[in-house]
Design an enzyme around this catalytic site. Structure first.
Site, PDB file in Angstrom:
ATOM      1  N   HIS A 163      -3.608  -2.688  -6.010  1.00  0.00           N
ATOM      2  CA  HIS A 163      -2.863  -1.489  -6.394  1.00  0.00           C
ATOM      3  C   HIS A 163      -3.818  -0.499  -7.057  1.00  0.00           C
ATOM      4  CE1 HIS A 163       1.030  -4.112  -6.611  1.00  0.00           C
ATOM      5  NE2 HIS A 163       0.526  -4.028  -5.395  1.00  0.00           N
ATOM      6  N   GLY A 200       1.071   1.137  -7.468  1.00  0.00           N
ATOM      7  CA  GLY A 200       0.219   1.280  -8.648  1.00  0.00           C
ATOM      8  C   GLY A 200       0.378   2.635  -9.300  1.00  0.00           C
ATOM      9  N   GLN A 236       2.893  -6.465  -2.448  1.00  0.00           N
ATOM     10  CA  GLN A 236       3.194  -6.362  -1.020  1.00  0.00           C
ATOM     11  C   GLN A 236       4.416  -5.430  -0.831  1.00  0.00           C
ATOM     12  OE1 GLN A 236       2.721  -9.994  -2.134  1.00  0.00           O
ATOM     13  NE2 GLN A 236       0.623  -9.284  -2.090  1.00  0.00           N
ATOM     14  N   ASP A 279       0.814  -1.223   0.000  1.00  0.00           N
ATOM     15  CA  ASP A 279       0.000   0.000   0.000  1.00  0.00           C
ATOM     16  C   ASP A 279       0.844   1.268   0.000  1.00  0.00           C
ATOM     17  OD1 ASP A 279      -2.527  -1.446   0.165  1.00  0.00           O
ATOM     18  OD2 ASP A 279      -1.911  -1.919   2.216  1.00  0.00           O
TER      19      ASP A 279
END
Length: 414
Positions: free
Chosen positions: A49, A19, A235, A15
């Site tokens: 993502h 992306g 991840q 996170d």
């Protein structure tokens, strides 16, 4: 011949903004008249993502590469795990947005069955308060099953004429063996019903057939023929199975290890790596989080992707610890590069969420950073050049400190 590639790797627990960075690199390639291929180098459907296109389209990419809005194709490497049940749903969602991109996959990509999902959910539920942080999608169980050749299932195997028999063997032989190994006598009622239901297998076989309609088998070693290569890791480094805090890790290598193996086989000799971190640390799921707090001073955190759920709970927060950041990146870079020239930079995200000076931790002490200069300070602490900083969720919110020429010196096989 010189083949250059890019890589985007999360520096924490996921996170971080991978992306966003993959979308941006893909757009840079598109602006030069080429469509990149985004290579999923680890993980599977549990990845999430988020990308927002310049036109306002928003999608959380699970299987499909995060460069899709920017015209990029997707390749599943042999270290990725395909999940036909969820892939078909994601492709339908993207089709509704008008997005249809080329999908290729190495024949050796492991495939998740519904029986892996059932096992995963059963064992995580049995752990009670001692959960490992699983998403409940069967990723780790797929890896475990594929260690047994008689029960393995890959993209290549979806063409098997005896696919139904292989699935029946997984259901009738593998599942009982695995439950016994886990010390479990029975499945919970709803999962037991799903295991026995013939409809479970029939629906899965339909999903497998649909997967073959969309994914072309293509070996990792021929990646460079597909276009400029961007590796998209899933991840983050702190969840790597060989580096993170066991058992709260994912069953894959989240950094350079897989990428270098793929790149070496594909003839790639130069790799530009972008590690990504938020200006604070998040963790969604069980496991240690140093310095965890309920809220962070002067940070207005918005994260619609990581909503609270039964498997991972609520998104957890901590100040960015610069010691952990630099150690994780240094560990990842301190490996045999297999003859590949590797350069690395850091992208710092979520600066727009800072409403004033915010704290990070350096050598155990709180240090307050002004948002305007924070990215440079964090990159310096990590020992890397600042590759980019983001002041919002879209590619146009990203400022570059070191522009990367995606196509520099690139020659691809015809």
């Amino acid at each position: 011949m010189n083949i250059r590639a890019q890589a985007v790797i999360g520096a924490a627990y996921g996170d971080e903004g991978k992306g966003l960075m993959v979308d941006r690199l893909s757009a840079m390639a598109e602006n030069t008249g080429e469509n990149a291929v985004v290579v999923r180098s680890n993980g599977g459907a549990q990845a999430g993502h988020t990308v927002i296109s310049p036109q306002g389209m928003r999608h959380v990419f699970h299987h499909v590469g995060s460069g899709s809005f920017a015209g990029a194709a997707t390749h599943f490497s042999r270290f990725f795990v395909a999940h036909p049940m969820l892939l078909i749903d994601e492709l339908a969602t993207l089709a509704d947005l008008g997005i249809r991109r080329r999908l290729t996959g190495d024949p050796a990509v492991p495939v998740t069955t519904p029986y892996d999902v059932i096992l995963n959910q059963a064992v995580e539920m049995a752990r009670g308060h001692g959960r490992h942080g699983s998403c409940g999608l069967g990723f780790g169980e797929t890896i475990e099953r594929n260690l047994r050749p008689e029960f393995s299932l890959t993209l290549r195997d979806l063409y098997r004429p005896d696919l139904a028999a292989r699935l029946a063997a997984i259901r009738d032989l593998w599942v009982p063996d695995r439950l016994a190994a886990l010390g479990m006598e029975n499945l919970p009622g709803e999962l037991a019903s799903a295991l026995r239901a013939e409809a479970t297998m029939l629906r899965f076989m339909e999903d497998c057939e649909a997967t073959l309609d969309h994914v072309v088998l293509w070996p990792d070693r021929r990646l460079a023929e597909l276009g400029p290569v961007i590796f998209e890791a899933a991840q983050g480094l702190l969840l790597d199975q060989d580096f993170g805090a066991f058992p709260h890790v994912t069953r894959s290598n989240t950094g350079l290890k897989n990428i270098l193996a793929i790149a070496s086989g594909a003839g790639i000799d130069t790799l530009d790596v972008t590690y990504v971190t938020r200006v604070y640390t998040t963790r969604h799921g069980a496991g240690p989080l140093k310095g965890e707090v309920a809220r962070l001073e002067n940070l207005r955190i918005t994260d619609p992707t990581n909503a609270p759920n039964d498997w991972q709970g609520t998104l957890r927060l901590a100040p960015l610890d610069l010691d952990i950041l630099r150690n994780a990146i240094a560990h990842d870079l301190d490996r045999d590069h297999a003859g590949i020239a590797v350069s690395a930079g850091l992208a710092v995200t979520c600066l727009d969420q800072a409403e004033g000076a915010f704290a990070v931790v350096d050598d155990g002490n709180a240090v307050y950073l002004d948002p305007a200069g924070a990215a440079c300070r964090i990159a310096e602490a990590a020992g890397l050049a600042l590759a980019a900083e983001s002041w919002g969720p879209g590619r146009h919110d990203v400022s570059s400190k070191v522009e990367v020429d995606l196509n520099a010196d690139m020659v691809t096989d015809a």
